[in-house]
Design a protein around this motif. Structure first.
Motif, short mmCIF file in Angstrom:
data_model
loop_
_atom_site.label_atom_id
_atom_site.label_comp_id
_atom_site.label_asym_id
_atom_site.label_seq_id
_atom_site.Cartn_x
_atom_site.Cartn_y
_atom_site.Cartn_z
N GLY A 58 6.51 37.36 -20.95
CA GLY A 58 7.77 37.46 -20.82
C GLY A 58 8.19 38.42 -20.44
O GLY A 58 8.01 39.33 -20.44
N ILE A 59 9.88 38.56 -19.70
CA ILE A 59 10.30 39.99 -19.43
C ILE A 59 11.52 39.63 -20.16
O ILE A 59 12.72 38.82 -19.84
N ILE A 60 11.96 40.87 -20.56
CA ILE A 60 13.24 41.29 -21.68
C ILE A 60 14.44 42.17 -20.94
O ILE A 60 14.30 43.10 -20.57
N SER A 61 15.48 41.72 -20.47
CA SER A 61 16.31 43.22 -19.46
C SER A 61 17.99 42.85 -20.19
O SER A 61 18.24 42.14 -20.40
N VAL A 62 17.88 44.37 -20.55
CA VAL A 62 19.25 44.75 -20.96
C VAL A 62 20.44 45.07 -19.22
O VAL A 62 19.92 46.33 -19.27
N ASN A 63 21.62 44.85 -19.48
CA ASN A 63 22.16 45.53 -18.43
C ASN A 63 21.44 46.45 -16.95
O ASN A 63 21.15 46.65 -17.23
N ASP A 64 20.28 44.71 -16.31
CA ASP A 64 19.53 45.49 -15.49
C ASP A 64 18.85 46.24 -15.51
O ASP A 64 17.87 46.53 -14.70
N GLU A 65 18.27 46.72 -16.87
CA GLU A 65 17.11 47.68 -17.35
C GLU A 65 16.91 47.28 -17.85
O GLU A 65 16.52 46.13 -19.06
N VAL A 66 14.52 46.41 -17.38
CA VAL A 66 13.66 46.23 -18.00
C VAL A 66 13.73 46.56 -19.38
O VAL A 66 13.41 48.19 -18.88
N ILE A 67 13.38 46.32 -20.33
CA ILE A 67 12.84 47.22 -21.10
C ILE A 67 11.71 46.21 -22.00
O ILE A 67 11.56 46.77 -22.94
N PHE A 68 11.58 45.00 -21.64
CA PHE A 68 10.06 44.68 -22.53
C PHE A 68 9.92 43.74 -20.93
O PHE A 68 9.88 42.75 -20.48
N ASN A 69 8.47 44.30 -20.15
CA ASN A 69 7.60 43.13 -19.56
C ASN A 69 5.96 43.02 -20.27
O ASN A 69 5.25 44.27 -20.18
N ALA A 70 5.53 41.74 -20.73
CA ALA A 70 3.98 42.22 -20.87
C ALA A 70 3.46 42.80 -20.12
O ALA A 70 1.72 43.32 -20.46
N GLU A 71 3.63 42.56 -19.07
CA GLU A 71 2.99 42.93 -17.93
C GLU A 71 2.34 44.57 -17.67
O GLU A 71 1.55 45.33 -17.27
N ASP A 72 3.37 45.42 -18.18
CA ASP A 72 3.98 46.85 -18.12
C ASP A 72 3.82 47.86 -19.27
O ASP A 72 4.73 47.54 -19.71
N PRO A 73 2.89 48.37 -18.95
CA PRO A 73 2.65 48.96 -20.77
C PRO A 73 3.38 49.97 -21.03
O PRO A 73 3.18 50.48 -21.82
#
Length: 260
Positions: A58-73
């Motif tokens: 999954g993906i977690i974004s705060v204020n339109d900034e991705v802070i976690f993306n399981a596919e993005d090291p």
């Protein structure tokens, strides 16, 4: 633009899928309550948002900034975790105060540690610490604890300890304040004082996620409600929609066990 956007969040413990394809968003000033039976994934969701647990997808974004993306090291680096946690202030079920510190010291501690990383800390140390002290005293005043600043946790009631914990979470000025069953460790007579503090924060449009079993409170305070069941979001909507006209059979069955 949402303050928080969660897409496809997943968390597994071994072969047990605790969170499955969780998705929701939160606007600034909203207070969303998460309800559901024990084991439905509510606390795990908060722990993943705070990176106490690392999501498996999954993906977690705060204020339109991705802070976690399981596919993005690049978003998975351990040395970035503390910075990401600062977006979320978490109030635990069991207070988690340091017993060796006073109420004032418990609330100041994290802010003082972070201040030491400021480039101007050595030069402006006295002024920086004075500002932190003044801000924390004001927070504890807002919690009704001005006369308890020098009390240790064992000298405080459960309700007072939880109010210290709320002040501690607010001290770092998080984007989102998260509550994990904030009254579950309290005697019934102390529950009201903590719920009144949370309601006052909602009235000030503090952005919040509240995991709670207090259904009447969720009805009155929330701008939105999420019902979780077996690791998924089974239903979400306004309090009137979820409590007044639930569309999901599991939601109806869950709410039938509550009155008020």
């Amino acid at each position: 633009m949402p303050v928080l956007e969660v897409k496809g969040l997943q968390k597994n413990f071994g072969e047990n899928a605790v969170l499955r394809d969780i998705g929701f968003s939160l606007e600034k000033g909203e207070a969303v309550s998460i309800i559901g039976s024990s084991g439905s994934g509510k606390t795990t969701l908060l722990r993943c948002l705070n990176f106490i647990e690392r999501p498996d997808g999954g993906i977690i974004s705060v204020n339109d900034e991705v802070i976690f993306n399981a596919e993005d090291p690049s978003t998975l680096k351990e040395n970035e975790i503390r910075k990401k946690r600062l977006h979320f202030g978490l109030v635990f079920q069991n207070f988690n105060l340091f017993p060796q510190y006073t109420a004032l010291e418990n609330v100041k501690l994290a802010s003082e540690l972070l201040a030491k990383e400021r480039p101007d800390y050595k030069r402006e140390k006295k002024e920086i610490l004075a500002g932190i002290d003044a801000g924390v005293r004001e927070l504890l005043k807002q919690m009704g604890l001005s006369d308890k600043l020098d009390h240790y946790p064992h000298q405080l009631s459960g309700g007072q300890q939880q109010r210290v914990a709320i002040a501690r979470a607010l001290a770092l000025e998080p984007d989102i304040l998260c509550f994990d069953e904030p009254t579950s460790a309290l005697d019934p007579e102390l529950t009201g004082e903590v719920l009144r503090v949370i309601k006052a924060l909602a009235d000030k449009h503090t952005t919040m996620i509240i995991v709670t079993h207090e259904m009447q409170f969720a009805k009155e305070v929330s701008t939105g409600v999420i019902f979780m069941d077996d690791g998924v979001i089974a239903e979400q909507g306004t309090p009137d929609e979820v409590f007044g006209n639930p569309k999901n059979d599991r939601t109806r069955h869950f709410l039938a066990g509550y009155t008020g």
